[in-house]
Design an enzyme around this catalytic site. Structure first.
Site, PDB file in Angstrom:
ATOM      1  N   GLY A  99     -53.433 -86.029  61.231  1.00 50.41           N
ATOM      2  CA  GLY A  99     -52.936 -84.542  61.759  1.00 50.41           C
ATOM      3  C   GLY A  99     -53.620 -83.851  63.510  1.00 50.41           C
ATOM      4  N   ASN A 100     -54.606 -84.817  63.694  1.00 53.44           N
ATOM      5  CA  ASN A 100     -54.765 -84.541  65.370  1.00 53.44           C
ATOM      6  C   ASN A 100     -54.152 -84.999  66.259  1.00 53.44           C
ATOM      7  OD1 ASN A 100     -56.101 -86.862  63.853  1.00 53.44           O
ATOM      8  ND2 ASN A 100     -57.267 -86.854  66.093  1.00 53.44           N
TER       9      ASN A 100
ATOM     10  N   LYS B  79     -57.305 -79.190  46.184  1.00 52.84           N
ATOM     11  CA  LYS B  79     -57.117 -79.931  48.165  1.00 52.84           C
ATOM     12  C   LYS B  79     -56.762 -78.516  48.523  1.00 52.84           C
ATOM     13  CE  LYS B  79     -55.477 -82.850  51.768  1.00 52.84           C
ATOM     14  NZ  LYS B  79     -57.464 -83.302  52.000  1.00 52.84           N
TER      15      LYS B  79
ATOM     16  N   LYS C  88     -53.672 -89.117  52.375  1.00 53.18           N
ATOM     17  CA  LYS C  88     -53.034 -89.904  53.097  1.00 53.18           C
ATOM     18  C   LYS C  88     -53.611 -91.912  53.183  1.00 53.18           C
ATOM     19  CE  LYS C  88     -54.166 -89.783  57.524  1.00 53.18           C
ATOM     20  NZ  LYS C  88     -54.822 -90.399  58.468  1.00 53.18           N
TER      21      LYS C  88
ATOM     22  N   LYS D 104     -62.064 -91.808  54.014  1.00 57.88           N
ATOM     23  CA  LYS D 104     -61.587 -92.629  55.158  1.00 57.88           C
ATOM     24  C   LYS D 104     -62.455 -94.456  54.999  1.00 57.88           C
ATOM     25  CE  LYS D 104     -60.156 -89.596  58.235  1.00 57.88           C
ATOM     26  NZ  LYS D 104     -59.218 -89.211  58.393  1.00 57.88           N
TER      27      LYS D 104
END
Length: 311
Positions: free
Chosen positions: A11-12, A127, A211, A273
């Site tokens: 998102g960043n 979430k 994602k 991640k």
């Protein structure tokens, strides 16, 4: 040597508002085209954290303002986010390619991702999406729309939804065809539109897919050499923020498992991640995962920075 790379934008890299996004995609595109200019084949996936929440909230406000408008399913909100992020991103990539004299078609694929209707995540929505609310506002949202609301660290109440694991990328055949035809493809945005399968019918699910896990599946399906997961730090660390903090250059899947057991990676932050990176690296010999900053992606591929995870 040419590598096939799936790059998962966080998102960043996209900003928090539409004006911010239009600026952010320009710098994001430069980093991606740097890899292509070096001769690599790149496929782009991205998050949609703030965007899907904004769309969902806008659709709720529409249903409040117009009684004839039903509430928009979350899966449709994910589809909307894929389209408008892809629109900005593909135009920025196309412009950067042409600025460098590279003539490469760019396409966004609106992508559905099948999840298991019996995934335990549906029994434990966790979430958070959308804006913070007061207790009174949260009670109204729960009663009117059936949303599950949870208090978030003293900051107010937010809607929480399930985050099931991806099972199948529905449009993978079309994605492969575009990639094999030499196109730069943007796909699996926001983890994909979550759907369940009933016979031949795909039904949207009230969920969001991580994602990074979806990007891992994409990279495996495309037989990629590298999965690059972008984050807000240059490398992964153990003992993060402590006096004995240690930044990691290259670790094995087994070492990563030990660090997870020791609790080094925060859930909802670095843990998914690292888990996705481990999954890809362990899926076949020679596959490498890289976790780093967007602007360090090229240096990471060339072994100069980032955290590499391999078998």
């Amino acid at each position: 040597m040419k590598k096939r790379i799936v790059i998962a934008l966080g998102g960043n890299a996209l900003g928090n508002t539409l004006p911010e996004q239009m600026v952010a995609v320009k710098s994001t595109s430069k980093a991606i085209i740097d890899l292509i200019e070096e001769g690599h084949e790149v496929i782009v996936s991205h998050g949609n954290g703030p965007q899907v929440g904004m769309i969902n909230q806008a659709m709720i406000e529409l249903s409040r303002a117009d009684e004839k408008q039903p509430n928009t399913p979350l899966s449709v909100c994910v589809a909307m986010s894929q389209a408008y992020i892809g629109y900005d991103l593909q135009n920025a990539l196309r412009e950067e390619l042409l600025n460098r004299g590279i003539h490469l078609p760019v396409a966004t694929m609106v992508t559905q991702v099948r999840v298991d209707a019996d995934d335990p995540a549906f029994q434990n929505p966790s979430k958070p999406i959308g804006r913070f609310m007061t207790k009174e506002q949260a009670d109204i949202a729960a009663a009117k729309y059936g949303h599950e609301m949870k208090e978030d660290a003293g900051r107010g109440y937010r809607r929480v939804v399930a985050s099931p694991k991806p099972v199948e990328i529905v449009e993978i055949g079309a994605i492969k065809a575009l990639v094999d035809a030499g196109q730069l493809v943007i796909c699996c945005g926001g983890g994909g539109i979550p759907v369940t399968l009933n016979g031949n019918h795909l039904k949207g699910a009230s969920a969001v897919i991580d994602k990074d896990f979806c990007s891992c599946e994409l990279a495996k399906e495309l037989n990629a050499d590298y999965l690059i997961i972008l984050t807000a730090v240059e490398k992964v660390a153990i003992n993060f923020g402590k006096e004995n903090e240690q930044w990691l250059d290259h670790i094995s899947v087994d070492e990563a498992k030990e660090y997870i057991k020791e609790g080094h990676f925060a859930p909802g932050s670095m843990l998914p991640k690292v888990e996705a990176a481990m999954d890809f690296a362990s899926s076949a010999p020679g596959r490498t995962s890289l976790i780093t900053l967007l602007e360090k992606a090229k240096d990471g591929i060339n072994g100069k920075t980032g955290t590499k995870i391999t078998l």
